[in-house]
Enzyme design. Structure first.
Site, PDB file in Angstrom:
ATOM      1  N   SER A  63      -8.528  -0.589   4.376  1.00 46.84           N
ATOM      2  CA  SER A  63      -7.298  -1.280   4.756  1.00 46.84           C
ATOM      3  C   SER A  63      -7.498  -2.121   5.995  1.00 46.84           C
ATOM      4  O   SER A  63      -6.733  -3.050   6.238  1.00 46.84           O
ATOM      5  CB  SER A  63      -6.207  -0.262   5.085  1.00 46.84           C
ATOM      6  OG  SER A  63      -6.046   0.642   4.048  1.00 46.84           O
ATOM      7  N   HIS A 117      -8.444  -4.307  -2.255  1.00 48.55           N
ATOM      8  CA  HIS A 117      -7.478  -3.464  -1.551  1.00 48.55           C
ATOM      9  C   HIS A 117      -6.238  -3.237  -2.408  1.00 48.55           C
ATOM     10  O   HIS A 117      -5.414  -4.130  -2.575  1.00 48.55           O
ATOM     11  CB  HIS A 117      -7.113  -4.116  -0.209  1.00 48.55           C
ATOM     12  CG  HIS A 117      -6.199  -3.280   0.624  1.00 48.55           C
ATOM     13  ND1 HIS A 117      -5.028  -3.753   1.179  1.00 48.55           N
ATOM     14  CD2 HIS A 117      -6.275  -1.962   0.977  1.00 48.55           C
ATOM     15  CE1 HIS A 117      -4.438  -2.779   1.842  1.00 48.55           C
ATOM     16  NE2 HIS A 117      -5.171  -1.689   1.733  1.00 48.55           N
ATOM     17  N   GLU A 140      -5.256  -7.119  -2.803  1.00 49.17           N
ATOM     18  CA  GLU A 140      -5.853  -8.109  -1.906  1.00 49.17           C
ATOM     19  C   GLU A 140      -7.360  -8.123  -2.165  1.00 49.17           C
ATOM     20  O   GLU A 140      -8.016  -7.083  -2.040  1.00 49.17           O
ATOM     21  CB  GLU A 140      -5.562  -7.751  -0.444  1.00 49.17           C
ATOM     22  CG  GLU A 140      -4.109  -7.983  -0.062  1.00 49.17           C
ATOM     23  CD  GLU A 140      -3.750  -7.499   1.348  1.00 49.17           C
ATOM     24  OE1 GLU A 140      -2.918  -8.128   2.001  1.00 49.17           O
ATOM     25  OE2 GLU A 140      -4.314  -6.474   1.782  1.00 49.17           O
ATOM     26  N   ASN A 158      -1.108  -5.317   5.550  1.00 43.34           N
ATOM     27  CA  ASN A 158      -1.163  -4.326   6.628  1.00 43.34           C
ATOM     28  C   ASN A 158      -1.060  -4.962   8.003  1.00 43.34           C
ATOM     29  O   ASN A 158      -0.533  -4.358   8.938  1.00 43.34           O
ATOM     30  CB  ASN A 158      -2.433  -3.488   6.523  1.00 43.34           C
ATOM     31  CG  ASN A 158      -2.332  -2.474   5.400  1.00 43.34           C
ATOM     32  OD1 ASN A 158      -1.249  -2.256   4.858  1.00 43.34           O
ATOM     33  ND2 ASN A 158      -3.442  -1.871   5.037  1.00 43.34           N
TER      34      ASN A 158
HETATM   35  N1  LIG Z   1      -3.190   5.766   2.015  1.00 45.64           N
HETATM   36  C1  LIG Z   1      -2.834   4.522   1.754  1.00 45.64           C
HETATM   37  O1  LIG Z   1      -1.651   4.225   1.635  1.00 45.64           O
HETATM   38  C2  LIG Z   1      -3.889   3.455   1.563  1.00 45.64           C
HETATM   39  C3  LIG Z   1      -3.535   2.248   0.949  1.00 45.64           C
HETATM   40  C4  LIG Z   1      -4.517   1.293   0.700  1.00 45.64           C
HETATM   41  C5  LIG Z   1      -5.815   1.532   1.099  1.00 45.64           C
HETATM   42  N2  LIG Z   1      -6.149   2.704   1.720  1.00 45.64           N
HETATM   43  C6  LIG Z   1      -7.547   2.911   2.081  1.00 45.64           C
HETATM   44  O2  LIG Z   1      -8.148   3.709   1.081  1.00 45.64           O
HETATM   45  C7  LIG Z   1      -9.176   4.507   1.646  1.00 45.64           C
HETATM   46  C8  LIG Z   1      -8.904   5.968   1.337  1.00 45.64           C
HETATM   47  O3  LIG Z   1      -7.691   6.355   1.963  1.00 45.64           O
HETATM   48  P1  LIG Z   1      -6.825   7.592   1.428  1.00 45.64           P
HETATM   49  O4  LIG Z   1      -5.504   7.477   2.067  1.00 45.64           O
HETATM   50  O5  LIG Z   1      -6.929   7.660  -0.037  1.00 45.64           O
HETATM   51  O6  LIG Z   1      -7.615   8.803   2.081  1.00 45.64           O
HETATM   52  P2  LIG Z   1      -7.558  10.366   1.699  1.00 45.64           P
HETATM   53  O7  LIG Z   1      -7.906  11.095   2.914  1.00 45.64           O
HETATM   54  O8  LIG Z   1      -6.290  10.681   0.995  1.00 45.64           O
HETATM   55  O9  LIG Z   1      -8.741  10.519   0.616  1.00 45.64           O
HETATM   56  C9  LIG Z   1     -10.099  10.339   0.917  1.00 45.64           C
HETATM   57  C10 LIG Z   1     -10.931  11.114  -0.086  1.00 45.64           C
HETATM   58  O10 LIG Z   1     -12.306  10.807   0.113  1.00 45.64           O
HETATM   59  C11 LIG Z   1     -13.072  11.977  -0.101  1.00 45.64           C
HETATM   60  N3  LIG Z   1     -14.368  11.857   0.542  1.00 45.64           N
HETATM   61  C12 LIG Z   1     -14.673  12.001   1.849  1.00 45.64           C
HETATM   62  N4  LIG Z   1     -15.997  11.818   2.029  1.00 45.64           N
HETATM   63  C13 LIG Z   1     -16.541  11.552   0.820  1.00 45.64           C
HETATM   64  C14 LIG Z   1     -17.860  11.299   0.357  1.00 45.64           C
HETATM   65  N5  LIG Z   1     -18.876  11.269   1.192  1.00 45.64           N
HETATM   66  N6  LIG Z   1     -18.047  11.081  -0.955  1.00 45.64           N
HETATM   67  C15 LIG Z   1     -17.023  11.115  -1.821  1.00 45.64           C
HETATM   68  N7  LIG Z   1     -15.742  11.354  -1.436  1.00 45.64           N
HETATM   69  C16 LIG Z   1     -15.506  11.569  -0.132  1.00 45.64           C
HETATM   70  C17 LIG Z   1     -12.185  13.077   0.484  1.00 45.64           C
HETATM   71  O11 LIG Z   1     -12.536  14.331  -0.038  1.00 45.64           O
HETATM   72  C18 LIG Z   1     -10.785  12.623   0.067  1.00 45.64           C
HETATM   73  O12 LIG Z   1     -10.388  13.156  -1.167  1.00 45.64           O
HETATM   74  C19 LIG Z   1      -9.200   4.198   3.128  1.00 45.64           C
HETATM   75  O13 LIG Z   1     -10.158   3.211   3.369  1.00 45.64           O
HETATM   76  C20 LIG Z   1      -7.804   3.643   3.367  1.00 45.64           C
HETATM   77  O14 LIG Z   1      -7.741   2.774   4.468  1.00 45.64           O
HETATM   78  C21 LIG Z   1      -5.202   3.671   1.935  1.00 45.64           C
END
Ligand SMILES: NC(=O)c1ccc[n+]([C@@H]2O[C@H](COP(=O)([O-])OP(=O)(O)OC[C@H]3O[C@@H](n4cnc5c(N)ncnc54)[C@H](O)[C@@H]3O)[C@@H](O)[C@H]2O)c1
Length: 596
Positions: A121, A142, A154, A192
């Site tokens: 993000s 994204h 995005e 964002n």
């Molecule tokens: N939460 C949101 O609203 C949102 C929206 C758009 C983008 N994002 C982006 O998406 C990405 C993930 O965010 P999220 O909110 O889903 O996080 P989250 O914490 O909910 O999930 C992350 C997952 O990654 C796994 N993980 C960690 N290390 C790992 C590895 N080495 N190999 C495989 N899996 C691994 C974890 O176990 C976890 O299930 C981030 O870059 C975030 O900025 C988030």
């Protein structure tokens, strides 16, 4: 010919990853879904199952299609399972070193032609790409939360991303039924960059006890038509993820203080209050991962209880003024069964207001929303006057005269002499300090702000502004009156912009700055906020409706009161106003409306 993607890999099955898996599998693409450990993999599998089961229950997905969807997903622990996919999307936590490590590993495991994408993000896609030997095949894709629902994607190209990779990914987005905007690699991209300053500001309001979580969220939902309030959205995003995004944006985006994470966020993350995913964030949820909010110790009592809280009985209401707001407010009170005394500066004005109220009530009758008898009863409850003396026996006065402090102060001084003791005196000001008006009387404890939104008969929100001198009884009375009007009254402190304008206008101003910097177009920015965040209008559409002059005036007030450098009005906004491009009302603002 666009590249064919028959199998994609998704790394990390958390909030975003599980949803991204669903998007691909729903569209007939095979997915290799990987996690770091067996328990995390099971959690991801359960999230996918929960989401698709809900879709079946809602009739949005056939059972057979759900089963076929699940058959397309192959779950595995570790990146090795990704050796023969065409595209990988990484969705692991928002840490640069972690993402770089994963990309270096993906570079080793995946075939040379595989495209490697990150769902980051806020981190630099360029910095992630240089951890591989193929930066020209690295791109940002994204998605928005929840990925199966939000239509925007995005697409982030770096200076080295190959044009055919961008084109292939754009074609893929279309196949997924998504709308993409393609942009350069800048902190927060479009959505964002415009969203997180607002979210952080809302958290700061909550932290400083400016308003309750329920009131902040209700204000933005009901005042702006947003699908959810900022604190509920923080819970959905995940407070740990939100913290990392803010922190990165602060560091990458020119150290704008508005992105420095509010200290409360760090405390909540440390305490394990991560939002929906952990079952508790700003709100408490039925169980971890569930969307249903349950009451907790901070849940306020139902509004009826406000009456027990010392609210005074109100039967007769005075409304002072003859403009749009006064007219709407007279109608609202009369329809709700209050006796109303309208006071204007002359019987001619009274006649006009009376006509306007009649016209509006008649519209309600024509539309079948109001019975003729109720219209007549409402009109029968209103008396028309051109002298303030007729307010001697009302229980509440709502002032809605011109937005000039000297005029309002003089009026409140007169009301102080005329009105009986115990009356609640309310101003509808949207930008002046309520305390200034209150101090023009000898009874500042009885003075509140009642900020109605335009058009008052339609908009469900009223901001109840309490000054440092307002008594709890006067606040309780104002809140009870809002409830009796069928409106939601949200209580806030006496600061420039109250809740809604203070959170809304800096975001609009930021959108203008983004346009001014040529990062994106007005159309793409509007698209991004509507399709990525579910806003009813994009920022430029809204600015043209509100009026650029009005928006500039509000933004100036906010800047002058809070001295926040990031609130300085965008020069482009000032120039458009100077040029007379004020929006729809002058047929030209950010867009040309002359042919519409
Ligand atoms: N939460 C949101 O609203 C949102 C929206 C758009 C983008 N994002 C982006 O998406 C990405 C993930 O965010 P999220 O909110 O889903 O996080 P989250 O914490 O909910 O999930 C992350 C997952 O990654 C796994 N993980 C960690 N290390 C790992 C590895 N080495 N190999 C495989 N899996 C691994 C974890 O176990 C976890 O299930 C981030 O870059 C975030 O900025 C988030």
């Amino acid at each position: 010919m666009a590249r064919e993607f028959s199998t994609v890999g998704v790394v990390g099955l958390g909030t975003m990853g599980a949803g991204i898996v669903e998007v691909f599998a729903r569209n007939g693409i095979d997915v290799v879904a990987v996690e770091i450990s067996a328990p995390a993999l099971e959690r991801g599998r359960a999230t996918l199952k929960g989401s698709t089961d809900r879709a079946v229950a809602k009739g949005k997905l056939a059972e057979a299609d759900r089963d076929a969807l699940h058959e397309r997903v192959h779950f595995a622990v570790g990146l090795d399972a990704l050796h023969s996919v065409d595209l990988v999307i990484e969705a692991v936590p928002e840490h640069l070193d972690l993402k770089q490590r994963i990309f270096a590993e993906l570079d080793r495991v995946c075939r040379p032609e595989t495209i490697l994408a990150t769902n980051t993000s806020s981190l630099s896609v360029t910095e992630i790409s240089v951890a591989t030997s193929r930066p020209n095949q690295v791109i940002g894709i994204h998605f928005f939360n929840p990925a199966p629902v939000m239509r925007l994607v995005e697409v982030v190209r770096t200076v080295v991303t190959a044009p055919e990779v961008v084109a292939d990914v754009e074609a893929l987005c279309a196949r997924l039924g998504k709308v993409d905007v393609t942009i350069n690699d800048r902190a927060g991209f479009i959505a964002n960059a415009l969203l997180f300053g607002y979210l952080n500001h809302a958290v700061a309001m909550f932290e400083s006890h400016y308003a309750t979580r329920e009131d902040i969220d209700a204000a933005m939902k009901l005042g702006c038509g947003l699908p959810m309030g900022p604190l509920a959205l923080m819970d959905l995003i995940g407070l740990d993820t939100a913290y990392e995004i803010l922190d990165t944006m602060y560091r990458r985006g020119g150290r704008d203080r508005r992105h420095a994470p509010v200290p409360l966020l760090k405390q909540m993350v440390t305490a394990g209050l991560l939002g929906r995913k952990s079952g508790r964030g700003f709100y408490t949820y039925e169980r971890p991962g569930a969307p249903v909010v349950v009451p907790d110790e901070a849940t306020p009592p139902a509004t009826d209880a406000a009456l027990a809280d010392g609210a005074r009985a109100i039967a007769k209401v005075g409304v002072v003024g003859s403009g749009t707001m006064a007219t709407g407010i007279i109608e609202v009170f009369a329809k709700a069964g209050y006796e109303v005394v309208s006071v204007t500066r002359g019987m001619e004005k009274s006649a006009k207001v009376c006509e306007a109220v009649k016209t509006s009530l008649n519209k309600g009758v024509v539309r079948g929303k109001l019975a003729e008898a109720d219209r007549d009863a409402a009109l029968g409850r209103i008396s028309w006057s051109a002298t303030l003396d007729h307010l001697a026996d009302v229980d509440l006065v709502v002032e809605a005269v011109v937005e000039e402090l000297s005029v309002k102060k003089a009026l409140f001084a007169s009301l102080d002499e005329i009105c009986k003791p115990g009356v609640v005196l309310a101003t509808t000001t949207s930008s002046l300090p309520v305390i200034d008006v209150a101090m023009a009387t000898q009874r500042p404890a009885d003075v509140v702000g009642l900020h109605f939104f335009n058009p008052a008969p339609v908009m469900p929100l009223v901001e109840v502004v309490r000054t440092i001198r307002t008594s709890p009884e006067a606040t309780a009375t104002a809140r009870a009156v809002c409830a009796a009007l069928g409106k939601t009254g949200v209580v806030c402190g006496d600061r420039s912009g109250f809740i809604v304008n203070a959170l809304l206008f800096p975001y609009l101003n930021d959108a203008v700055k983004m346009l001014e910097a040529s990062y994106s177009t007005a159309d793409d920015i509007d698209h991004a906020m509507k399709l990525g965040c579910g806003y009813p209008m994009g920022p430029f559409e809204l600015l043209d409706v509100v009026g650029l002059d009005v928006s500039l005036a509000i933004q100036r007030e906010l800047y002058l009161e809070l001295r926040e450098p990031g609130f300085a009005p965008a020069p482009l906004l000032e120039h458009l106003v100077t040029a007379g491009y004020l929006g729809r009302k002058t047929r030209r603002g950010f867009r040309d409306h002359s042919h519409r």
